[in-house]
Design an enzyme around this catalytic site. Structure first.
Site, PDB file in Angstrom:
ATOM      1  CB  SER A 227      -0.950  -0.002   1.198  1.00 32.48           C
ATOM      2  OG  SER A 227      -0.232  -0.061   2.408  1.00 32.48           O
ATOM      3  CG  HIS A 255      -4.361  -1.217  -0.526  1.00 39.90           C
ATOM      4  ND1 HIS A 255      -4.912   0.045  -0.516  1.00 39.90           N
ATOM      5  CD2 HIS A 255      -3.913  -1.435   0.731  1.00 39.90           C
ATOM      6  CE1 HIS A 255      -4.780   0.570   0.691  1.00 39.90           C
ATOM      7  NE2 HIS A 255      -4.183  -0.311   1.463  1.00 39.90           N
ATOM      8  CE  LYS A 286      -7.191  -0.273   2.814  1.00 41.28           C
ATOM      9  NZ  LYS A 286      -7.517  -0.801   4.154  1.00 41.28           N
TER      10      LYS A 286
END
Length: 441
Positions: A227, A255, A286
């Site tokens: 990340s 991610h 996310k």
């Protein structure tokens, strides 16, 4: 009374007076201690505050102080920020698909609030499992093509709860040196032999695999996307080594899930190695709605064992129904053909990276929407991000201890709901500020 009687009486009085004196002294000492204790306690607090203030001042002097800006609107491509005027373009969130404030996702959360309540006030195995929790777990397993899945309150908890359940003293865990802190903490809890291989270094990984062939089980552990740098793990090579040395693989897809790859299936799809990872952990907080929650998906036997022994699962409250419903709606959107969202993320990413490099900036990473603008100096990263905010661009400077010393950067994150015009406006702002601070000419 005879003299002998007088003497005996005197002794009696003297003895009792002594006892009374001792008792009085003890009482006074106890009261004194009680009286003085708050002062001593206050002294300890004052000492602690002085020590901590020294630490805080050191952070200020180093230019690594982290200020929490206050957002006064929903999370979106454009937000309002306390202390500023007008809308600010947000290039700093993990809202990769732009679904944190999507009307369909919000409506699903509101409906669940009415039908299933605000929360369960319990853990899963006592009285905290609802039908929607099971339904979401089934969707997660289907989305990733795995046998089963288990929900956690966060992916940090998913990582903290897995390794100690799966691995014992006769096993080995082999982890990329730049893996996320939650992976590191989770590995520390297990009794397996622990090894770290150099970042993305397949020779080093193979060397460790050769050394550990006597272990009962071996698990190679890696982030799918790292990340801080936006670089993608060499998953094909890792899986090849796992096959060669009869090992398992674990990948953290926080991610990647939802937006990396043609249909958002993550690193496996992005690199064309679908189904080869043994275990996938990821987040709902996310791209998949942006609220909270995490999960483990993989072999049914592992998931079943986690339900029996995983401490964060057993001892944490159940994921709230509105959060579950929001994430469930995002999976519906992805599995019903919303492939245009991952494609839009990729297009926006390519446009930003190409224009920034052409302007003279150094952008780290592997064509991922995490696009770190490398600056090196912590104070420079902080001051540039403040200057960009004044130009209507919300980004944050990252410095030690979040990234290594000398590797400070502004981490830009691209969303599917950013327009090309907004991408271009952001690049123009970076160019103006970069010239102002002498980063580019």
């Amino acid at each position: 009374m005879t003299r002998g009687g007088e003497t005996e009486a005197a002794r009696y009085i003297s003895s009792n007076m002594a006892a009374l004196y001792v008792s009085a002294v003890r009482t006074l000492r106890t009261r004194s201690q009680i009286f003085l204790a708050p002062r001593r306690f206050q002294s300890a607090i004052a000492s602690m505050k002085e020590i901590l203030e020294g630490e805080l001042e050191g952070i200020r002097q180093a230019g690594t102080w982290k200020t929490e800006r206050v957002i006064t609107s929903p999370q979106a491509a454009s937000i309002t920020v306390e202390g500023t005027e007008g809308n600010i373009l947000n290039f700093c969130a993990n809202n990769y698909l732009g679904l944190s404030s999507n009307p369909e996702v919000i409506a699903a959360g509101k409906k669940a609030l009415d039908t299933h309540g605000a929360g369960l006030s319990s853990v899963r195995f006592i009285c905290g499992t609802q039908d929607i929790h099971r339904e979401l777990e089934q969707k997660i397993a289907k989305f990733h093509g795995r046998e089963d899945a288990i929900l956690y309150i966060s992916c940090f908890d998913a990582n903290a709860g897995m390794f100690e359940v799966l691995l014992g003293k006769d096993d080995a865990v082999i982890s990329d040196e730049l893996n996320h802190a939650s992976i590191i903490d989770g590995i520390r809890l297990c009794k397996a032999q622990r090894f770290r291989y150099k970042h993305k270094d397949m020779r080093d990984l193979e060397s460790i695999l050769q050394q550990t062939q006597g272990c009962r089980m071996r698990l190679i552990v890696t982030d799918g996307v790292f990340s801080m740098d936006g670089n993608v793990t060499p998953l094909r090579e890792i899986c090849d080594l796992a096959d060669k040395y009869n090992s398992m693989t674990f990948i953290d897809e926080c991610h990647a899930t939802g937006f990396l790859g043609a249909t958002g299936r993550g690193t496996e799809e992005f690199l064309g190695v679908d189904g080869r990872c043994t275990i996938i952990n990821s987040t709902l907080g996310k791209a998949l709605g942006g609220a909270a929650g995490g999960y483990t998906t993989g072999p049914k036997e592992l998931v079943t064992l986690l339900r029996q022994r995983s401490r964060p699962y057993l001892f944490s409250n159940t994921l709230p129904p509105p959060v579950v419903a929001c994430a469930s709606k995002v999976f519906d959107l992805l599995m019903e053909g919303e492939a245009n969202l991952p494609r839009k993320v990729a297009e926006n990413t390519a446009r930003f990276r190409e224009k920034m490099v052409a302007a003279g900036f150094t952008i780290a990473g592997d064509n991922h929407p995490i696009s770190p603008v490398m600056l090196g100096d912590a104070r420079l990263a902080s001051e540039m991000s403040d200057a960009l905010l004044q130009r209507g661009i919300y980004v944050i400077g990252f410095s030690y201890p979040v990234v290594p010393k000398g590797k400070a950067r502004i981490r830009v994150q691209i969303s599917a709901v950013h327009s090309f015009e907004e991408i271009d406006r952001t690049v123009d702002a970076f160019v103006d500020v970069g010239k102002q601070f002498g980063v580019i000419s």
